[in-house]
Design a protein around this motif. Structure first.
Motif, mmCIF file in Angstrom:
data_model
loop_
_atom_site.group_PDB
_atom_site.id
_atom_site.type_symbol
_atom_site.label_atom_id
_atom_site.label_comp_id
_atom_site.label_asym_id
_atom_site.label_seq_id
_atom_site.Cartn_x
_atom_site.Cartn_y
_atom_site.Cartn_z
ATOM 1 N N HIS A 23 1.203 -1.749 -0.289
ATOM 2 C CA HIS A 23 0.232 0.498 0.049
ATOM 3 C C HIS A 23 0.465 1.244 0.151
ATOM 4 C CE1 HIS A 23 -3.570 1.890 1.103
ATOM 5 N NE2 HIS A 23 -2.745 2.524 1.295
ATOM 6 N N ASP A 49 -0.769 11.000 7.624
ATOM 7 C CA ASP A 49 -2.770 10.738 7.926
ATOM 8 C C ASP A 49 -3.284 9.964 6.485
ATOM 9 O OD1 ASP A 49 -1.583 12.427 9.954
ATOM 10 O OD2 ASP A 49 -2.250 14.098 8.783
ATOM 11 N N ASP A 50 -2.871 10.244 5.241
ATOM 12 C CA ASP A 50 -3.429 9.170 4.149
ATOM 13 C C ASP A 50 -3.169 7.586 4.744
ATOM 14 O OD1 ASP A 50 -3.607 11.315 3.405
ATOM 15 O OD2 ASP A 50 -2.231 11.346 2.015
ATOM 16 N N VAL A 51 -2.238 7.355 5.058
ATOM 17 C CA VAL A 51 -2.444 5.822 5.375
ATOM 18 C C VAL A 51 -3.572 5.277 7.575
ATOM 19 C CG1 VAL A 51 -0.574 5.384 3.727
ATOM 20 C CG2 VAL A 51 -0.094 5.580 5.891
ATOM 21 N N SER A 52 -4.034 5.702 7.752
ATOM 22 C CA SER A 52 -4.202 6.331 8.951
ATOM 23 C C SER A 52 -5.285 4.744 8.807
ATOM 24 C CB SER A 52 -5.209 7.422 9.343
ATOM 25 O OG SER A 52 -6.383 7.289 8.736
ATOM 26 N N GLY A 53 -5.867 4.059 7.875
ATOM 27 C CA GLY A 53 -7.040 2.824 7.850
ATOM 28 C C GLY A 53 -6.190 2.233 7.890
ATOM 29 N N VAL A 54 -4.740 1.777 7.470
ATOM 30 C CA VAL A 54 -4.056 0.518 6.858
ATOM 31 C C VAL A 54 -3.357 0.501 8.400
ATOM 32 C CG1 VAL A 54 -1.923 -0.235 5.759
ATOM 33 C CG2 VAL A 54 -3.452 1.800 4.718
ATOM 34 N N THR A 55 -3.468 -1.210 9.309
ATOM 35 C CA THR A 55 -3.294 -1.217 10.041
ATOM 36 C C THR A 55 -2.691 -2.690 9.963
ATOM 37 O OG1 THR A 55 -5.257 -2.578 10.243
ATOM 38 C CG2 THR A 55 -4.751 -0.598 11.443
ATOM 39 N N LYS A 76 3.914 10.430 13.892
ATOM 40 C CA LYS A 76 2.348 9.278 14.028
ATOM 41 C C LYS A 76 3.365 8.489 12.963
ATOM 42 C CE LYS A 76 -0.700 12.936 13.466
ATOM 43 N NZ LYS A 76 -0.875 14.271 11.944
ATOM 44 N N LYS A 103 2.455 4.536 13.708
ATOM 45 C CA LYS A 103 2.008 3.658 12.599
ATOM 46 C C LYS A 103 2.743 2.944 12.081
ATOM 47 C CE LYS A 103 -0.905 3.974 10.198
ATOM 48 N NZ LYS A 103 -2.575 3.183 10.963
ATOM 49 N N GLU A 119 2.274 -0.296 14.642
ATOM 50 C CA GLU A 119 1.005 -0.523 14.684
ATOM 51 C C GLU A 119 1.050 -1.610 13.596
ATOM 52 O OE1 GLU A 119 -3.023 0.265 14.385
ATOM 53 O OE2 GLU A 119 -2.098 1.703 13.031
#
Length: 390
Positions: free
Chosen positions: A214, A220-226, A251, A255, A258
């Motif tokens: 990804h 911030d654009d990849v905040s949903g990538v876990t 951040k 990230k 995580e």
């Protein structure tokens, strides 16, 4: 023939301009005083109350590029304390390279990442040009997830020394290509142009996507990538300084931890670089140096909190060398003020500190060579000696 010669000249100029742009932070500004803009809260840790495992499953290594004792103490002074102070095991490393009493970041990073001293400018190679295996690559071999985070271009000397193998640190496009030769899980930093606007015409971002990464251009654009593979190229070249990039390093560190912790792996290795402490030293700029120390210390809090919760994680903070020959001549913690001095616009040869926290942290006390950082990590990860490359 004339057209071919012209094309070669244009390509040479493009490459040389990119190289210069990577090194244009070394102009001396001579700013010796700094008053903090905003203090950050320091963690309150009762270390003795935490029961860490004897050996780490995960290692998070912070490298404050150019960060000596004075750089750390300037941060302690203006912020009236740092998270680094919560790390109870402290040592010093000697930073000399194989061919110079004063190391550069290529040789310094390679010594830490491979356990072998090399010549200044080398990336992941020994003095004879032979490829060395890094702690990141050993981690991959042994089923661990891996990551790199940097406030510079991700192709710059320190992060490069953990993943690339090139005779000169200035070979940024070749270093970017080396990322595609690994299975690194997460990398976050600048240098997008070395992946896309290349002399050879390759688009490495497209190749990364084809490999399952990804790819993003802002944390911030990849905040949903876990989970999964993640590459975030946060600037076309280097990231801006701490005043302009906001919470990018904090951040990015959170990230990376995580995603790596969610990987289906036997633990992880992560290197986080506070790159621009070094640049402030080159510029003899107390505000730049100290602001960057504070920025890395805020990111460090994310790693310490994770280690306290996980109890199987080792956090290390060190440097590849000191920059600027910096001294702290005066200060006032109540006012958040420090007055410094500098003896050089280049690197110095002094020892630099090591701070350790968590599983296996007691192994990092004392005075030793920079190569021992690798040796200690390798042994704590319980990699077998027979796995080492000759």
């Amino acid at each position: 023939m004339k057209n071919a010669t012209t094309l070669i000249l244009i390509l040479s100029l493009l490459v040389s301009s990119q190289v210069y742009a990577q090194e244009d932070y070394k102009d001396i500004h001579t700013k010796h005083e700094y008053t903090i803009e905003q203090k950050h809260e320091v963690l309150d840790i009762d270390y003795d109350a935490i029961r860490f495992k004897k050996r780490p499953k995960n290692i998070i290594l912070f490298i404050g590029d150019g960060m000596g004792v004075s750089q750390v103490f300037s941060g302690i002074t203006v912020n009236d304390g740092l998270n680094m102070e919560q790390m109870p095991y402290v040592g010093f490393i000697k930073t000399q390279s194989a061919d110079n009493y004063v190391t550069d970041s290529g040789a310094g990073g390679t010594a830490i990442s491979t356990g072998t001293r090399t010549y200044n400018g080398a990336i992941g190679l020994d003095v004879n040009g032979n490829r060395l295996t890094t702690i990141l690559e050993y981690s991959e071999r042994n089923g661990k997830a891996t990551g790199l985070v940097s406030t510079s271009a991700i192709t710059h000397a320190t992060p490069a020394s953990f993943i690339a193998h090139q005779p000169q640190r200035s070979m940024y496009e070749d270093i970017a290509g080396d990322f595609l030769e690994t299975e690194i899980d997460v990398f976050i930093g600048g240098g997008a142009d070395f992946f896309t606007k290349r002399v050879d015409g390759r688009n490495l971002v497209l190749e990364l996507s084809e490999k399952g990464y990804h790819v993003g251009y802002n944390v911030d654009d990849v905040s949903g990538v876990t989970s999964g593979k993640l590459a975030v190229l946060t600037a076309v070249a280097h990231n801006p300084g701490y005043r302009d990039r906001g919470e990018m390093l904090t951040k990015s560190t959170a990230k990376a931890i995580e995603v790596l912790d969610n990987a289906d792996s036997k633990g992880f290795f992560l290197m986080v670089e506070g790159s621009q402490i070094d640049w402030g030293g080159h510029q003899n700029d107390a505000s730049y140096v100290t602001g960057e120390v504070l920025d890395m210390d805020k990111a460090l809090a994310e790693a310490l909190k994770f280690a306290m919760q996980d109890k199987r994680t080792l956090v290390i903070v060190t440097a590849d060398h000191e920059t600027g020959g910096m001294t702290v001549n005066n200060g006032d913690p109540k006012k958040g003020f420090v007055k410094t001095g500098f003896t050089t616009g280049n690197h110095s040869a002094v020892m630099v500190p090591v701070f350790a926290f968590g599983a296996g942290a007691e192994e990092f006390i004392g005075i030793y060579d920079n190569t021992e950082i690798f040796e200690k990590m390798y042994k704590l990860f319980k990699f077998k000696e027979e796995e080492k490359d000759n």
